[in-house]
Write an enzyme that holds these catalytic residues in place. Structure first.
Site, PDB file in Angstrom:
ATOM      1  N   ARG A   1       0.827  -1.175   0.168  1.00 49.69           N
ATOM      2  CA  ARG A   1       0.199  -0.149   0.018  1.00 49.69           C
ATOM      3  C   ARG A   1       0.758   1.171   0.011  1.00 49.69           C
ATOM      4  O   ARG A   1       1.750   1.448   0.957  1.00 49.69           O
ATOM      5  CB  ARG A   1      -1.009  -0.008   1.209  1.00 49.69           C
TER       6      ARG A   1
ATOM      7  N   CYS B   1     -16.484   1.525   0.216  1.00 47.31           N
ATOM      8  CA  CYS B   1     -15.185   0.971   0.731  1.00 47.31           C
ATOM      9  C   CYS B   1     -14.704   0.859   2.025  1.00 47.31           C
ATOM     10  O   CYS B   1     -14.043  -0.096   2.617  1.00 47.31           O
ATOM     11  CB  CYS B   1     -13.912   0.904  -0.650  1.00 47.31           C
TER      12      CYS B   1
ATOM     13  N   ASP C   1     -17.214   6.972  -2.063  1.00 49.41           N
ATOM     14  CA  ASP C   1     -16.068   6.872  -1.262  1.00 49.41           C
ATOM     15  C   ASP C   1     -15.857   8.367  -0.456  1.00 49.41           C
ATOM     16  O   ASP C   1     -16.500   9.301  -0.818  1.00 49.41           O
ATOM     17  CB  ASP C   1     -14.765   6.454  -2.151  1.00 49.41           C
TER      18      ASP C   1
ATOM     19  N   ARG D   1     -13.587  -8.815   1.350  1.00 47.90           N
ATOM     20  CA  ARG D   1     -12.078  -8.679   1.181  1.00 47.90           C
ATOM     21  C   ARG D   1     -11.316  -9.845   1.605  1.00 47.90           C
ATOM     22  O   ARG D   1     -10.478 -10.365   0.802  1.00 47.90           O
ATOM     23  CB  ARG D   1     -11.479  -7.146   2.113  1.00 47.90           C
TER      24      ARG D   1
ATOM     25  N   HIS E   1      -7.042   0.837  -6.555  1.00 48.20           N
ATOM     26  CA  HIS E   1      -7.601  -0.204  -5.317  1.00 48.20           C
ATOM     27  C   HIS E   1      -8.193  -1.500  -5.917  1.00 48.20           C
ATOM     28  O   HIS E   1      -9.381  -1.616  -5.600  1.00 48.20           O
ATOM     29  CB  HIS E   1      -8.314   0.582  -4.462  1.00 48.20           C
TER      30      HIS E   1
ATOM     31  N   GLN F   1     -10.111  -3.979  -3.419  1.00 39.52           N
ATOM     32  CA  GLN F   1     -11.457  -3.523  -3.128  1.00 39.52           C
ATOM     33  C   GLN F   1     -12.527  -3.905  -4.077  1.00 39.52           C
ATOM     34  O   GLN F   1     -13.381  -4.288  -3.890  1.00 39.52           O
ATOM     35  CB  GLN F   1     -11.469  -2.105  -2.685  1.00 39.52           C
TER      36      GLN F   1
HETATM   37  N1  NVA Z   1     -10.129   6.493  -1.537  1.00 36.78           N
HETATM   38  C1  NVA Z   1      -9.632   6.067  -0.167  1.00 36.78           C
HETATM   39  C2  NVA Z   1      -9.910   4.507  -0.030  1.00 36.78           C
HETATM   40  C3  NVA Z   1      -9.448   4.130   1.439  1.00 36.78           C
HETATM   41  C4  NVA Z   1      -9.485   2.782   1.492  1.00 36.78           C
HETATM   42  C5  NVA Z   1      -8.104   6.472   0.110  1.00 36.78           C
HETATM   43  O1  NVA Z   1      -7.230   6.233  -0.885  1.00 36.78           O
HETATM   44  O2  NVA Z   1      -7.811   6.975   0.913  1.00 36.78           O
HETATM   45  N1   CP Z   2     -11.221  -0.393   2.215  1.00 35.95           N
HETATM   46  C1   CP Z   2      -9.972  -0.258   2.654  1.00 35.95           C
HETATM   47  O1   CP Z   2      -9.000  -0.624   1.998  1.00 35.95           O
HETATM   48  O2   CP Z   2      -9.947  -0.207   4.061  1.00 35.95           O
HETATM   49  P1   CP Z   2      -8.629   0.028   4.943  1.00 35.95           P
HETATM   50  O3   CP Z   2      -7.865   1.501   4.632  1.00 35.95           O
HETATM   51  O4   CP Z   2      -8.879  -0.079   6.423  1.00 35.95           O
HETATM   52  O5   CP Z   2      -7.414  -1.051   4.505  1.00 35.95           O
END
Ligand code: NVA
Ligand code: CP
Length: 309
Positions: A109, A263, A223, A291, A136, A139
């Site tokens: 990540r 998500c 989101d 997930r 992502h 997800q």
């Molecule tokens: N779009 C959000 C998703 C978090 C799971 C982010 O990137 O922070």
């Molecule tokens: N939806 C998702 O990826 O959640 P986290 O940021 O908690 O991993």
């Protein structure tokens, strides 16, 4: 005899798998989830190790990958920028070469997609995108699987994306083209889709309001207004996104049996009202649980291919 190993494949974006491969992963997810619910042991990844590299915070991704790998018989190493040499500017190429000599699969990540692509170029083992600024894909695997579970096929259906042109939106764009459904998108005018990540095509309809995007949709999804890494824009975004909220009016523009997904983490009262998030059309808790199951199927596919029981 050495264990079976699939040819090296990465999952850096959804389009790294074909529509047919995605269908395979969804079929395996069904089976792996059913076995798990029956408390049946299924441990094809004994002796395999997953390294998880987090440069941003996480709850779902961390817990689902970690629990999933243990359930499949393997083990997990958790690395963050702060507690490794990654945060002290060891080159990504060197980190990739070292980490991938010691483990069997890596989940990352991070921020720019270019970073995970650089890591993958120097990795001896499969690399999975656990969220970048651009995509992502894990997800969206869970979201599409959840839709299939609830409604059967997603082919020919309509999905509404309301809100930011972010990593989730761009992965939905890829899913629509790969799996044959229509994505109706509405973002604030100052935050349009980037055409490099969302090329025009028959599967993508850009709409001028949240109500237009929700019209006739089988699934409404959104989101956060501000994704991780963009916190400095928080105040400007709160103003610009104020009308891009999924509420009862937006849900009423969709089909009467439309589902709602997010998500998570969600901000009730910002991008979605509590009434919708906690309401009868919302499947966000199944979506979160899935997930676990889709990522087990994904790791199985990347490590073992289709040669599975
Ligand atoms: N779009 C959000 C998703 C978090 C799971 C982010 O990137 O922070
Ligand atoms: N939806 C998702 O990826 O959640 P986290 O940021 O908690 O991993």
């Amino acid at each position: 005899m050495p264990p079976m190993t699939a040819p090296l494949r990465h999952f850096l974006q959804l389009a790294d798998l074909s529509g047919d491969e995605l269908q395979h992963v969804f079929e395996r997810t069904r089976l792996i989830k059913d076995r798990f619910k029956r408390y049946e042991f299924y441990q094809p990844l004994r002796d395999r190790t997953l390294a998880m590299v987090f440069e941003k915070a996480s709850t779902r991704t961390r817990v689902s990958f970690e629990a999933g790998m243990y359930q499949l018989g393997g083990s997990v190493i958790h690395i963050t920028t702060g507690d490794s040499q990654l945060g002290r500017s060891e080159p990504i190429e060197d980190s990739a070469r070292v980490i991938s000599r010691m483990v069997d699969i890596v989940m990352i990540r991070t921020f720019e997609q270019a970073k995970i692509e650089r890591f993958a170029r120097y990795s001896r083992v499969p690399v999975i995108n656990g969220l970048t600024n651009e995509f992502h894909p894990c997800q969206i695997l869970a979201d599409v699987f959840t839709f299939i579970e609830q409604r059967g096929t997603i082919r020919g259906r309509t999905v509404a994306w309301i809100g930011d042109a972010n990593n989730m939106a761009y992965t939905w764009v890829q899913a629509a083209a790969l799996l044959g459904f229509t994505l109706q998108v509405s973002t604030p005018p100052a935050y349009p889709l980037d055409p490099r990540l969302a090329p025009a095509g028959a599967h993508l309809k850009v709409c001028d309001s949240p109500l237009a995007a929700a019209h006739g949709a089988d699934l409404v999804t959104t989101d956060v207004w501000t994704s991780m890494g963009f916190e400095a824009q928080n105040e400007a975004r709160r103003r610009a996104f104020a009308d891009w909220r999924v509420d009862a009016r937006v849900m009423a523009a969709a089909r009467h049996d439309a589902l709602f997904m997010h998500c998570l983490p969600a901000h009730r009262g910002e991008e979605v009202t509590a009434e919708v998030l906690d309401g009868p059309q919302s499947v966000v808790w199944d979506e979160a649980e899935n997930r676990l199951h889709v990522q087990k199927a994904l790791m199985e596919y990347l490590l073992l291919g289709r040669d599975v029981a």
